[in-house]
Design a protein around this motif. Sequence first.
Motif, PDB file in Angstrom:
ATOM      1  N   PRO A 152       0.826  -1.202   0.000  1.00 31.22           N
ATOM      2  CA  PRO A 152       0.000   0.000   0.000  1.00 31.22           C
ATOM      3  C   PRO A 152       0.867   1.261   0.000  1.00 31.22           C
ATOM      4  O   PRO A 152       1.881   1.333   0.683  1.00 31.22           O
ATOM      5  CB  PRO A 152      -0.806  -0.124   1.296  1.00 31.22           C
ATOM      6  N   HIS A 153       0.458   2.227  -0.799  1.00 31.58           N
ATOM      7  CA  HIS A 153       1.130   3.533  -0.882  1.00 31.58           C
ATOM      8  C   HIS A 153       2.545   3.437  -1.457  1.00 31.58           C
ATOM      9  O   HIS A 153       3.320   4.392  -1.354  1.00 31.58           O
ATOM     10  CB  HIS A 153       1.189   4.212   0.495  1.00 31.58           C
ATOM     11  N   MET A 154       2.871   2.289  -2.068  1.00 31.63           N
ATOM     12  CA  MET A 154       4.190   2.154  -2.677  1.00 31.63           C
ATOM     13  C   MET A 154       4.264   3.063  -3.895  1.00 31.63           C
ATOM     14  O   MET A 154       3.414   3.022  -4.779  1.00 31.63           O
ATOM     15  CB  MET A 154       4.423   0.702  -3.095  1.00 31.63           C
ATOM     16  N   SER A 155       5.264   3.887  -3.968  1.00 35.13           N
ATOM     17  CA  SER A 155       5.361   4.871  -5.046  1.00 35.13           C
ATOM     18  C   SER A 155       6.525   4.603  -6.000  1.00 35.13           C
ATOM     19  O   SER A 155       6.452   4.910  -7.186  1.00 35.13           O
ATOM     20  CB  SER A 155       5.503   6.284  -4.467  1.00 35.13           C
ATOM     21  N   ARG A 156       7.604   4.010  -5.517  1.00 36.26           N
ATOM     22  CA  ARG A 156       8.784   3.790  -6.359  1.00 36.26           C
ATOM     23  C   ARG A 156       8.678   2.436  -7.055  1.00 36.26           C
ATOM     24  O   ARG A 156       9.143   1.424  -6.549  1.00 36.26           O
ATOM     25  CB  ARG A 156      10.053   3.876  -5.519  1.00 36.26           C
ATOM     26  N   ILE A 157       8.019   2.413  -8.192  1.00 36.80           N
ATOM     27  CA  ILE A 157       7.890   1.185  -8.971  1.00 36.80           C
ATOM     28  C   ILE A 157       8.363   1.451 -10.396  1.00 36.80           C
ATOM     29  O   ILE A 157       8.300   2.577 -10.892  1.00 36.80           O
ATOM     30  CB  ILE A 157       6.436   0.677  -9.016  1.00 36.80           C
ATOM     31  N   ARG A 158       8.847   0.420 -11.035  1.00 33.21           N
ATOM     32  CA  ARG A 158       9.315   0.546 -12.411  1.00 33.21           C
ATOM     33  C   ARG A 158       8.150   0.372 -13.374  1.00 33.21           C
ATOM     34  O   ARG A 158       7.142  -0.252 -13.038  1.00 33.21           O
ATOM     35  CB  ARG A 158      10.389  -0.497 -12.689  1.00 33.21           C
ATOM     36  N   PRO A 159       8.280   0.877 -14.596  1.00 31.04           N
ATOM     37  CA  PRO A 159       7.209   0.733 -15.579  1.00 31.04           C
ATOM     38  C   PRO A 159       6.944  -0.738 -15.905  1.00 31.04           C
ATOM     39  O   PRO A 159       7.854  -1.569 -15.917  1.00 31.04           O
ATOM     40  CB  PRO A 159       7.751   1.477 -16.810  1.00 31.04           C
ATOM     41  N   ARG A 160       5.682  -1.064 -16.178  1.00 34.29           N
ATOM     42  CA  ARG A 160       5.318  -2.417 -16.578  1.00 34.29           C
ATOM     43  C   ARG A 160       5.803  -2.695 -17.992  1.00 34.29           C
ATOM     44  O   ARG A 160       5.827  -1.815 -18.833  1.00 34.29           O
ATOM     45  CB  ARG A 160       3.801  -2.587 -16.526  1.00 34.29           C
ATOM     46  N   SER A 161       6.131  -3.962 -18.248  1.00 34.79           N
ATOM     47  CA  SER A 161       6.546  -4.352 -19.595  1.00 34.79           C
ATOM     48  C   SER A 161       5.348  -4.554 -20.499  1.00 34.79           C
ATOM     49  O   SER A 161       5.461  -4.499 -21.727  1.00 34.79           O
ATOM     50  CB  SER A 161       7.375  -5.650 -19.541  1.00 34.79           C
ATOM     51  N   SER A 162       4.180  -4.802 -19.909  1.00 30.38           N
ATOM     52  CA  SER A 162       2.972  -5.051 -20.692  1.00 30.38           C
ATOM     53  C   SER A 162       1.796  -4.277 -20.115  1.00 30.38           C
ATOM     54  O   SER A 162       1.649  -4.170 -18.890  1.00 30.38           O
ATOM     55  CB  SER A 162       2.647  -6.547 -20.697  1.00 30.38           C
ATOM     56  N   LYS A 163       0.961  -3.751 -21.003  1.00 31.47           N
ATOM     57  CA  LYS A 163      -0.229  -3.022 -20.559  1.00 31.47           C
ATOM     58  C   LYS A 163      -1.247  -3.944 -19.906  1.00 31.47           C
ATOM     59  O   LYS A 163      -2.149  -3.495 -19.185  1.00 31.47           O
ATOM     60  CB  LYS A 163      -0.873  -2.302 -21.745  1.00 31.47           C
ATOM     61  N   SER A 164      -1.129  -5.252 -20.155  1.00 34.30           N
ATOM     62  CA  SER A 164      -2.087  -6.205 -19.592  1.00 34.30           C
ATOM     63  C   SER A 164      -1.774  -6.573 -18.143  1.00 34.30           C
ATOM     64  O   SER A 164      -2.565  -7.223 -17.472  1.00 34.30           O
ATOM     65  CB  SER A 164      -2.115  -7.481 -20.437  1.00 34.30           C
ATOM     66  N   THR A 165      -0.623  -6.142 -17.649  1.00 36.49           N
ATOM     67  CA  THR A 165      -0.266  -6.423 -16.256  1.00 36.49           C
ATOM     68  C   THR A 165      -1.245  -5.734 -15.315  1.00 36.49           C
ATOM     69  O   THR A 165      -1.586  -4.571 -15.503  1.00 36.49           O
ATOM     70  CB  THR A 165       1.165  -5.939 -15.948  1.00 36.49           C
ATOM     71  N   VAL A 166      -1.711  -6.471 -14.311  1.00 33.55           N
ATOM     72  CA  VAL A 166      -2.669  -5.943 -13.339  1.00 33.55           C
ATOM     73  C   VAL A 166      -1.973  -5.766 -12.006  1.00 33.55           C
ATOM     74  O   VAL A 166      -1.374  -6.704 -11.471  1.00 33.55           O
ATOM     75  CB  VAL A 166      -3.873  -6.893 -13.168  1.00 33.55           C
ATOM     76  N   MET A 167      -2.040  -4.557 -11.474  1.00 34.29           N
ATOM     77  CA  MET A 167      -1.402  -4.261 -10.192  1.00 34.29           C
ATOM     78  C   MET A 167      -2.468  -4.141  -9.105  1.00 34.29           C
ATOM     79  O   MET A 167      -3.493  -3.497  -9.287  1.00 34.29           O
ATOM     80  CB  MET A 167      -0.614  -2.959 -10.276  1.00 34.29           C
ATOM     81  N   HIS A 168      -2.202  -4.781  -7.965  1.00 33.55           N
ATOM     82  CA  HIS A 168      -3.118  -4.729  -6.830  1.00 33.55           C
ATOM     83  C   HIS A 168      -2.425  -4.055  -5.649  1.00 33.55           C
ATOM     84  O   HIS A 168      -1.303  -4.419  -5.300  1.00 33.55           O
ATOM     85  CB  HIS A 168      -3.548  -6.138  -6.420  1.00 33.55           C
ATOM     86  N   TRP A 169      -3.110  -3.089  -5.070  1.00 31.96           N
ATOM     87  CA  TRP A 169      -2.641  -2.434  -3.850  1.00 31.96           C
ATOM     88  C   TRP A 169      -3.654  -2.731  -2.740  1.00 31.96           C
ATOM     89  O   TRP A 169      -4.523  -1.906  -2.445  1.00 31.96           O
ATOM     90  CB  TRP A 169      -2.520  -0.928  -4.032  1.00 31.96           C
TER      91      TRP A 169
END
Length: 290
Positions: free
Chosen positions: A94-111
């Motif tokens: 939760p509230h994680m801000s420093r993440i790298r760009p996804r390689s695919s638009k289909s990737t689903v991120m859950h917080w």
Amino acid sequence: MNKTVSERLTTTYAPTVFSRKELLEAGNSADDITRAVKSGLLVRLRRDHYSAPGVDAEVAEAVRVGGRVSCVTLLQMLGVFVLKSSGLHMQLLPHMSRIRPRSSKSTVMHWPRRFQRGGPRHVVPLRDAVRQSILCQQPRAAIATLDSLLHLGLVTRRQLEELFALLPARLHVLLSLVDASAESGPETYMRLILRTLGVSYETQVVIPGVGRVDFVVDGWLIIECDSRKFHEGWDKQVEDRTRDIAAACLGYTTIRPIASDILFDSHTVRQSVADILDAFRTRARSRRAA
């Protein structure tokens, strides 16, 4: 060779991603780590996260971005039924801000608001993945996944009850529809279809001289949920036809809807089953009247 559930659990949750501190504690020096990365014997996925070069691609991507494999992606890795997964599902803090760009638009991120700390660096605890999969899927798909989890022995009914207590009230009805007797996703979907028809049915029925069948409806209609995986090849076709004849000799009628139709064209399958039941009821009434 197909892995057992236990083997899949062991493989999935085995230490795969390591911190620099862990590598040093294992007896490696800082120079050893540097050389291993330069030579390709060790992969630096992101800051303070290393793995062997043969690490699973989805694991590598999730860790590279800043998270861990979760939800339906993790469940698929364990051999659990999932209707469809459009892309990699990963969990981030939760509230994680420093993440790298996804390689695919289909990737689903859950917080998630609720999460368990600790555990492997590459996958979330099973409880978190199950919870997220319920929230992430359509109701019927979620029920099929839960059926599969119970059938495989990855969770217990009590554990599901505890999990649902933390979910929104609107989802609680799903738990009452879960049945561990379902051996496949198509069987779950067929059971839900039969419920909407309001007919009486039994699951996993053993018929002497025939064997175990998926469903017996109204005491006479056998429904087998066929998929290519378990019904491909002439030998299997011969076995199925022999069983159908044996069942017919005992007064049963057998139908074998295709698994893909059950899963993705359930309205047509439902209508077909309803028409078959109506046709035989009409014939039975006509015989009594004759």
